[in-house]
Every structure is written in C-alpha cells, then in structure tokens.
Scaffold this motif. Structure first.
Motif, PDB file in Angstrom:
ATOM      1  N   VAL A 120      32.614  26.744  33.917  1.00  0.00           N
ATOM      2  CA  VAL A 120      31.497  27.247  33.136  1.00  0.00           C
ATOM      3  C   VAL A 120      31.794  27.016  31.662  1.00  0.00           C
ATOM      4  O   VAL A 120      32.623  27.685  31.074  1.00  0.00           O
ATOM      5  N   GLU A 173      23.680  27.344  39.647  1.00  0.00           N
ATOM      6  CA  GLU A 173      25.107  27.132  39.903  1.00  0.00           C
ATOM      7  C   GLU A 173      25.489  25.666  39.734  1.00  0.00           C
ATOM      8  O   GLU A 173      26.591  25.348  39.272  1.00  0.00           O
ATOM      9  N   GLU A 203      23.907  32.571  34.547  1.00  0.00           N
ATOM     10  CA  GLU A 203      25.108  32.221  35.282  1.00  0.00           C
ATOM     11  C   GLU A 203      25.153  33.015  36.582  1.00  0.00           C
ATOM     12  O   GLU A 203      25.109  34.249  36.560  1.00  0.00           O
ATOM     13  N   THR A 232      26.154  24.874  36.134  1.00  0.00           N
ATOM     14  CA  THR A 232      27.414  25.331  35.563  1.00  0.00           C
ATOM     15  C   THR A 232      28.486  24.248  35.654  1.00  0.00           C
ATOM     16  O   THR A 232      29.433  24.241  34.863  1.00  0.00           O
ATOM     17  N   THR A 253      30.988  27.828  28.621  1.00  0.00           N
ATOM     18  CA  THR A 253      30.188  28.804  27.889  1.00  0.00           C
ATOM     19  C   THR A 253      30.024  28.423  26.432  1.00  0.00           C
ATOM     20  O   THR A 253      28.951  28.580  25.856  1.00  0.00           O
ATOM     21  N   ARG A 280      26.841  20.494  32.982  1.00  0.00           N
ATOM     22  CA  ARG A 280      26.207  20.926  31.747  1.00  0.00           C
ATOM     23  C   ARG A 280      25.484  19.795  31.013  1.00  0.00           C
ATOM     24  O   ARG A 280      24.432  20.027  30.413  1.00  0.00           O
TER      25      ARG A 280
END
Length: 402
Positions: free
Chosen positions: A388, A240, A72, A243, A390, A246
């Motif tokens: 993002v 980037e 990231e 992010t 995650t 995805r």
C-alpha cells in the motif's frame, strides 16, 4: 450553433482558472470549479449542450468510481464495526432530519424532500482525505477510521438514491442481477486483463474499466436509476487491486481530473441562480444547520461509544458534516429529472458547498487532535495488505483533489 472549439476552449479555460485558484487558496478544486461555474453561468451566460452533458456525466461516473476505489480494504476491515456504525448513523440522521425539514417546514413534496435529504446526508471523501493528508492523520488510526466511516456514509447515500428513484420492473431486475454478477467476477477478470495486457501504451486496462462503468451505467439508466450507483460499487470491488497497482489508479485519476470532472463541476455551478440564492439565503442557512446538527446527534454519541476522546470526537463529527461531490450529484440528479426546480437546486447546492467549508474550518481551527489523543485501533483488526503506497496516494491527492 457556437463553434465547438470555442466552446471547449472556454470551458477548459475556466477549468484551468479554477485549478490555479484552488492551488493558491488551498481549496478543493471541485469546490472552486463549482464556484467558477456559478460566476460564469450568471455573468457569461454559459450554457450546456448534448456533448457537454455527456462529458459531465462521464466525469460524475469516473469520479464516483475513484471515490469507492480510494478506500483501503485493510483500513475498512480494521475499523469495520466502528466505521459501519458511525457511517450508517452519519447517513441516516441527516437524511431523516433534512427530509423532515424540507417536507414539513419548507413545504416541499415528498420526492423533493427525499432529494433534499440525500443531498445533505453525504460526507465529502475528497475534502476529508485532503485534510487527513495535510495533517498527517491519514497514517493514524483515527484518520483511517474517519475515512472508512465516510465511505460507509456515502455508500448509504448512493444506495438510497437508487432505491428511492428506481423503477421496480424487469429492467431493474436485469440491472441488479448483471451488476451482482459483474461485481463477483470483476476482481479476477481485472487481474487477468492487467497480467495479460497491462502497462501498454494503448492502456487496455483503463479501457476495460471504463467499459464496465459505462455498460453498468447504461443498465442503471434503463432501470431509471443513476449511473453513479454501480460506479461506486465497482470502485469498492477493485479497491484491493489498486493497492497493488497504484500507477493504474493514478492514470485514471489524471484522466478524470484533467478531462472529465471539470465539465461536471462547472455544470453543477452553472445551474445555481444568484437571484435565487439571495432570495433563499434563510433556507440555505437553515439547511446547513440541519445537516450539521443532525450529524452531531447521529455521529457524536457513537464516536464516544467507540472510545474517542471528546476533542477527537468533535473533530470526527465535524469532518463527517462536510459535503461536496455526492451532495451535488444528488441535487443535480433531482434537477435533471425534473424532481426539484432551479431555486430548490440552488438552495441545496449552496448549503452543500457551505458544508465543505464551515465544518472543516471549525474542526481544523479548534478541534485538531493531538498525537496523544489518537485512539487505539478497534479490536476488529486484520493484517495489513502488502504494497500500500500511502505516501504516493497522499501526495497525488493533495496536488489534484484539494
């Protein structure tokens, strides 16, 4: 010549078996595929041919690209000073230590010693990321710092591989210039491709990225370098973008782990000779110890300098002592180019595999940080990027990247 479908069925069958074993044992699928390749190569007489070598090469390039793209940018920026210092030390100390050991103690030639140093200088982003997700540390400052430092460490290995074994001629100049221009323009061009033609059944954005990887890989091989070098840089250049997109990352990961990387890891295990392993067991243990000790000397003091508590410092140092993907890539590069022989390759790959298991087990058993020991973020912070996802990345990585 063996029937192509029979050969494909055998290799994919072995890859499927490795997936089941990795799920049942909770190990990295890459590690299990190497182990299955070792068994198959020494018991079934499994061999490679031109098209298997091609698929294995594609797998190494795409896997390296994904490793670069996993970092990231926000995490790298937030922990820039610490990750640069710890990551560089994590590369340099074992590279110098392992090179010196293989040259002056094991008696290898300088090019062979460089391969040994490179193979043992790496850290395993795949193993570390899986551990971070499993423990929940990927959401903490310490987890993000470790992942960023691992990226810097492996970037040092990839760059050193290219610098040490490239031919310094016009081909290298062309490769460097074209790669630099491509990296500069890639973000904007990729955004245009996604905006204009993205999310179609024909997957034009995936084909575009593969085109970039294979084209730069071609230039790298002409320059007598390694195709994984530009792949890692391309991954970083568009990290980037991933992010915010995805699904594109997940489609590429599915392509890589389902179709391409099994050929690479099975092939990596195929060249490990069990007789050579038995006869070199002393050297293998020594190489593992050299890697762990030099990582301790290089990384340990710096983790304390950046404010990590001793338990967390030991945990960070142990996880950065792991190795797998780039270690095997470096060793296989040496074998394929006639720099090291099969006995030396066996010793290096076995030590690399052991480094994926032993430090991780020690870290998780005795040095797992407690929540209150998680350090504060370094001062060099930046605002986090939006979007993002995650949890999606973590869940997918746990299932497919072990």
């Amino acid at each position: 010549m063996a029937n192509i479908w029979a050969t494909a069925a055998l290799w994919i069958g072995l890859a499927f078996l490795a997936s089941i074993i990795s799920i049942r044992l909770g190990l990295s699928v890459a590690l299990v595929e190497i182990l299955v390749g070792i068994v198959a190569g020494n018991t079934l007489g499994l061999q490679t041919d031109t098209w298997i070598n091609a698929l294995a090469s594609f797998g190494a390039v795409v896997l390296t690209f994904l490793a670069g793209a996993e970092i990231e940018p926000e995490a790298l920026r937030r922990h820039l000073k610490a990750s640069l210092a710890i990551g560089f030390a994590g590369f340099l100390a074992p590279f110098l230590g392992a090179t010196a050991f293989t040259r002056f103690v094991a008696g290898w030639s300088w090019p062979q010693a460089w391969i040994g140093g490179l193979a043992l200088s790496t850290t395993s982003v795949a193993v570390v990321y899986a551990v971070m997700v499993e423990t929940g540390l990927n959401e903490t400052d310490i987890g993000k710092l470790i992942l960023a430092a691992c990226f810097v460490n492996d970037l040092g290995t990839v760059l050193a591989l290219g610098l040490l074994f490239a031919n310094y001629d016009l081909h290298l100049v062309v490769f460097v210039v074209v790669t630099a221009v491509t990296l500069f323009l890639l973000g904007r061009v990729t955004r245009f491709v996604i905006a204009a033609w993205g999310n179609r059944v024909s997957e034009p954005e995936v084909k575009f990225l593969l085109l970039v990887l294979f084209f730069l890989g071609w230039l790298a091989t002409i320059a007598k370098s390694e195709a994984v070098l530009p792949a890692y840089l391309v991954g970083l250049a568009i990290a980037e973008i991933f992010t915010h997109h995805r699904p594109l990352m997940l489609r590429l990961r599915t392509l890589a782990f389902a179709l391409l990387t099994p050929w690479y890891f099975l092939k990596a295990g195929l060249y490990v000779s069990l007789p050579a392993l038995v006869s070199s067991i002393g050297l293998i243990v020594a190489l593992l110890l050299v890697k762990m000790v030099t990582k301790l000397l290089g990384v340990g003091p710096l983790t304390l300098v950046f404010g990590l508590e001793r338990r967390t410092s030991a945990y960070t140092t142990l996880l950065m002592s792991t190795g797998l993907t780039f270690g095997t890539i470096s060793a296989l590069f040496g074998l394929n180019n006639g720099i090291i022989d099969r006995t030396q390759y066996t010793a290096l790959v076995t030590a690399v595999i052991a480094s994926a298991l032993v430090p991780t087990w020690i870290a998780q058993t005795w040095f797992l940080p407690r929540t209150e020991e998680t350090p504060r973020a370094p001062a060099d912070t930046a605002a986090p990027l939006p979007g993002v996802e995650t949890e999606l990345v973590a869940e997918r990585a746990t299932r497919e990247d072990g």
